[in-house]
Design a protein around this motif. Structure first.
Motif, PDB file in Angstrom:
ATOM      1  N   TYR A  57       0.852  -1.193   0.000  1.00 18.28           N
ATOM      2  CA  TYR A  57       0.000   0.000   0.000  1.00 18.28           C
ATOM      3  C   TYR A  57       0.882   1.236   0.000  1.00 18.28           C
ATOM      4  CZ  TYR A  57      -3.911  -3.069   1.096  1.00 18.28           C
ATOM      5  OH  TYR A  57      -4.854  -4.053   1.036  1.00 18.28           O
ATOM      6  N   ASP A  58       0.378   2.273  -0.670  1.00 17.06           N
ATOM      7  CA  ASP A  58       1.162   3.515  -0.741  1.00 17.06           C
ATOM      8  C   ASP A  58       0.212   4.676  -1.053  1.00 17.06           C
ATOM      9  OD1 ASP A  58       3.303   5.199  -0.643  1.00 17.06           O
ATOM     10  OD2 ASP A  58       4.335   4.390  -2.410  1.00 17.06           O
ATOM     11  N   ASP A  59       0.691   5.888  -0.760  1.00 17.96           N
ATOM     12  CA  ASP A  59      -0.016   7.117  -1.133  1.00 17.96           C
ATOM     13  C   ASP A  59       0.868   7.883  -2.099  1.00 17.96           C
ATOM     14  OD1 ASP A  59      -2.444   7.324   0.837  1.00 17.96           O
ATOM     15  OD2 ASP A  59      -0.742   6.745   2.090  1.00 17.96           O
ATOM     16  N   LYS A  60       0.281   8.338  -3.195  1.00 16.92           N
ATOM     17  CA  LYS A  60       1.062   9.046  -4.204  1.00 16.92           C
ATOM     18  C   LYS A  60       0.339  10.317  -4.643  1.00 16.92           C
ATOM     19  CE  LYS A  60       3.762   5.302  -6.256  1.00 16.92           C
ATOM     20  NZ  LYS A  60       5.052   5.916  -5.913  1.00 16.92           N
ATOM     21  N   SER A  61       1.137  11.345  -4.954  1.00 20.39           N
ATOM     22  CA  SER A  61       0.616  12.578  -5.543  1.00 20.39           C
ATOM     23  C   SER A  61       1.060  12.623  -6.999  1.00 20.39           C
ATOM     24  CB  SER A  61       1.145  13.811  -4.793  1.00 20.39           C
ATOM     25  OG  SER A  61       0.629  13.863  -3.483  1.00 20.39           O
ATOM     26  N   ILE A  62       0.102  12.666  -7.914  1.00 19.52           N
ATOM     27  CA  ILE A  62       0.389  12.675  -9.344  1.00 19.52           C
ATOM     28  C   ILE A  62       0.254  14.110  -9.847  1.00 19.52           C
ATOM     29  CG2 ILE A  62      -0.170  11.702 -11.584  1.00 19.52           C
ATOM     30  CD1 ILE A  62       0.667   9.646  -9.452  1.00 19.52           C
ATOM     31  N   PRO A  63       1.367  14.785 -10.205  1.00 22.96           N
ATOM     32  CA  PRO A  63       1.253  16.156 -10.721  1.00 22.96           C
ATOM     33  C   PRO A  63       0.748  16.165 -12.162  1.00 22.96           C
ATOM     34  CG  PRO A  63       3.555  15.470 -10.685  1.00 22.96           C
ATOM     35  CD  PRO A  63       2.774  14.337 -10.096  1.00 22.96           C
ATOM     36  N   ILE A  64      -0.278  16.951 -12.422  1.00 22.43           N
ATOM     37  CA  ILE A  64      -0.778  17.117 -13.784  1.00 22.43           C
ATOM     38  C   ILE A  64      -0.796  18.602 -14.122  1.00 22.43           C
ATOM     39  CG2 ILE A  64      -2.165  15.012 -13.754  1.00 22.43           C
ATOM     40  CD1 ILE A  64      -4.648  16.794 -13.383  1.00 22.43           C
ATOM     41  N   TYR A  65      -0.632  18.910 -15.391  1.00 21.27           N
ATOM     42  CA  TYR A  65      -0.605  20.303 -15.840  1.00 21.27           C
ATOM     43  C   TYR A  65      -1.628  20.491 -16.956  1.00 21.27           C
ATOM     44  CZ  TYR A  65       1.034  24.812 -17.538  1.00 21.27           C
ATOM     45  OH  TYR A  65       1.092  26.126 -17.918  1.00 21.27           O
ATOM     46  N   ILE A  66      -2.440  21.542 -16.828  1.00 19.23           N
ATOM     47  CA  ILE A  66      -3.435  21.875 -17.837  1.00 19.23           C
ATOM     48  C   ILE A  66      -2.863  22.994 -18.704  1.00 19.23           C
ATOM     49  CG2 ILE A  66      -5.837  22.466 -18.282  1.00 19.23           C
ATOM     50  CD1 ILE A  66      -5.488  19.999 -16.513  1.00 19.23           C
ATOM     51  N   LYS A  67      -2.589  22.715 -19.961  1.00 21.84           N
ATOM     52  CA  LYS A  67      -2.004  23.718 -20.846  1.00 21.84           C
ATOM     53  C   LYS A  67      -3.019  24.815 -21.168  1.00 21.84           C
ATOM     54  CE  LYS A  67       1.105  20.403 -23.079  1.00 21.84           C
ATOM     55  NZ  LYS A  67       1.485  19.758 -24.366  1.00 21.84           N
ATOM     56  N   THR A  68      -2.502  26.000 -21.478  1.00 22.79           N
ATOM     57  CA  THR A  68      -3.356  27.105 -21.875  1.00 22.79           C
ATOM     58  C   THR A  68      -3.930  26.842 -23.258  1.00 22.79           C
ATOM     59  OG1 THR A  68      -2.064  28.654 -20.558  1.00 22.79           O
ATOM     60  CG2 THR A  68      -3.455  29.588 -22.275  1.00 22.79           C
ATOM     61  N   LEU A  69      -5.251  27.041 -23.408  1.00 26.57           N
ATOM     62  CA  LEU A  69      -5.932  26.781 -24.664  1.00 26.57           C
ATOM     63  C   LEU A  69      -6.357  28.082 -25.335  1.00 26.57           C
ATOM     64  CD1 LEU A  69      -8.232  23.851 -23.481  1.00 26.57           C
ATOM     65  CD2 LEU A  69      -5.961  23.692 -24.500  1.00 26.57           C
ATOM     66  N   ASP A  70      -6.735  27.979 -26.602  1.00 27.42           N
ATOM     67  CA  ASP A  70      -7.185  29.155 -27.356  1.00 27.42           C
ATOM     68  C   ASP A  70      -8.686  29.376 -27.244  1.00 27.42           C
ATOM     69  OD1 ASP A  70      -4.595  29.671 -28.269  1.00 27.42           O
ATOM     70  OD2 ASP A  70      -4.846  28.298 -29.976  1.00 27.42           O
ATOM     71  N   VAL A  71      -9.360  28.528 -26.473  1.00 27.24           N
ATOM     72  CA  VAL A  71     -10.806  28.664 -26.280  1.00 27.24           C
ATOM     73  C   VAL A  71     -11.087  28.860 -24.798  1.00 27.24           C
ATOM     74  CG1 VAL A  71     -11.410  27.309 -28.318  1.00 27.24           C
ATOM     75  CG2 VAL A  71     -11.036  26.159 -26.127  1.00 27.24           C
ATOM     76  N   SER A  72     -12.283  29.368 -24.496  1.00 27.29           N
ATOM     77  CA  SER A  72     -12.604  29.663 -23.100  1.00 27.29           C
ATOM     78  C   SER A  72     -12.828  28.404 -22.277  1.00 27.29           C
ATOM     79  CB  SER A  72     -13.853  30.552 -23.025  1.00 27.29           C
ATOM     80  OG  SER A  72     -14.966  29.902 -23.621  1.00 27.29           O
ATOM     81  N   ASN A  73     -13.345  27.326 -22.882  1.00 26.42           N
ATOM     82  CA  ASN A  73     -13.498  26.071 -22.155  1.00 26.42           C
ATOM     83  C   ASN A  73     -13.490  24.899 -23.137  1.00 26.42           C
ATOM     84  OD1 ASN A  73     -16.424  25.241 -22.797  1.00 26.42           O
ATOM     85  ND2 ASN A  73     -16.663  27.354 -22.108  1.00 26.42           N
ATOM     86  N   ALA A  74     -13.095  23.760 -22.611  1.00 31.49           N
ATOM     87  CA  ALA A  74     -13.039  22.535 -23.411  1.00 31.49           C
ATOM     88  C   ALA A  74     -13.118  21.361 -22.447  1.00 31.49           C
ATOM     89  CB  ALA A  74     -11.764  22.477 -24.242  1.00 31.49           C
ATOM     90  N   SER A  75     -13.386  20.186 -23.002  1.00 31.94           N
ATOM     91  CA  SER A  75     -13.551  19.006 -22.171  1.00 31.94           C
ATOM     92  C   SER A  75     -12.726  17.855 -22.722  1.00 31.94           C
ATOM     93  CB  SER A  75     -15.031  18.611 -22.108  1.00 31.94           C
ATOM     94  OG  SER A  75     -15.212  17.436 -21.358  1.00 31.94           O
TER      95      SER A  75
END
Length: 330
Positions: free
Chosen positions: A220-238
């Motif tokens: 068993y272990d606890d992990k922190s997964i770093p993720i990065y959301i890049k800047t987009l050319d639209v106001s929102n996306a999915s």
């Protein structure tokens, strides 16, 4: 004793086992979708759905294989938030919002022909942690590892809560462009096998800075997964991120894949400061233009230099620099 809805899934088919695997993996507040043939739902519930909406549910895993006696293991508490009965397929669709892991004692075993039923039970305040559940079910899942998405947090440690769709059929996480986040995971490999966990994204604007696939050598272990959301050319996306467990032979059973929808939004602060800096740059340009004549007197020490010119030069130097640094605007 309490009377609560009991929702059962078993090891009789891979699809049913995968449902329990996802119940063990999904973050709190997410919607899990179970399907039952109508004949397996207690009539008391199917005939009076409105009474049971928003009621508590206990999700059970029924183990029937490689055991002397059929065993019902309580896994997690949930809330029934939506029910649909399809006339086309005859299916009873139950949408449940997941809450904490739980342990209960049934007054009597479930009716043999019903899998979504009202039952009397007692809540037990022990063996109700995530790893307790893994220890109970691990032999039913072969050499697979387990994981649980505890939270998604910002770089500053603020927890991002899950958001439900208006129809309450699914959940999402709303994250901002150009920001870094952490997925907080609990991971279990109780048999210490060579199974792995793959991270994938449906688009290239979400990246994770991790060895992929992840190998888990501890039980068993606890992990922190770093993720990065890049800047987009639209106001929102999915898009979707997914965790895909593999067995010791690196084979992936897609039934067990968990897809988490990420809605990427542009926060109000960044556009606001972009507009403000642009306005200040324009003001600086006007001040420099109006104070241009004072440049001709810069070496005439008896004349003071226009303070507006100084302020304008400062604004036209600092604001474009900030725009370039934070917004990549040249």
């Amino acid at each position: 004793m309490k009377t609560l809805i009991c929702s059962y899934s078993s090891d009789s088919r891979t699809l049913y086992k995968a449902d329990i695997y996802k119940v063990l993996s999904m973050p709190k507040g997410f919607i899990i979708h179970f399907r039952y043939k109508l004949k397996y739902v207690e009539e008391l519930i199917s005939n009076d759905i409105k009474t049971f909406l928003n009621q508590d549910v206990i999700i059970f895993y029924t183990i029937t294989k490689n055991v002397e006696k059929e065993t019902n293991i309580p896994i997690r508490k949930a809330k029934l938030v939506r029910v649909d009965i399809s006339e086309d397929t005859g299916l009873f669709h139950a949408y449940m919002e997941l809450e904490d892991f739980v342990n209960v004692e049934l007054k009597e075993e479930k009716p043999t022909d019903k899998f979504f039923v009202n039952s009397d039970l007692k809540i037990i305040n022990q063996d109700n942690k995530w790893f307790d559940k893994i220890e109970k079910v691990k032999n039913s899942f072969g050499d697979m590892l387990f994981y649980y998405i505890k939270d998604i947090t910002t770089y500053k440690g603020k927890t991002i809560k899950a958001t439900q769709r208006n129809d309450r059929k699914s959940s999402t996480f709303k994250l901002k462009h150009g920001e870094k986040y952490f997925i907080e995971l609990a991971i279990g490999n109780p048999k210490e096998t060579d199974s792995k966990l793959k991270f994938e994204s449906s688009s290239d604007d979400i990246t994770a800075n991790i060895p992929n696939p992840m190998e888990i050598t501890a039980q068993y272990d606890d992990k922190s997964i770093p993720i990065y959301i890049k800047t987009l050319d639209v106001s929102n996306a999915s898009s979707f991120i997914s965790f895909n467990p593999t067995n010791s032979d690196d084979n992936v059973n897609t039934e067990y894949n968990l897809n988490i929808e990420i809605v990427k939004e542009l926060g109000w602060k960044k556009p606001f400061f972009f507009g403000l800096l642009t306005l200040l740059t324009l003001i600086g340009f006007v001040l420099v233009k109006e104070g241009y004549d004072s440049l001709n007197r810069i070496f005439e020490w008896e004349n003071s230099i226009d303070t507006g010119l100084i302020l304008g030069c400062a604004l036209m130097t600092i604001c474009p620099a900030i725009l370039f640094f934070h917004y990549n605007k040249k």
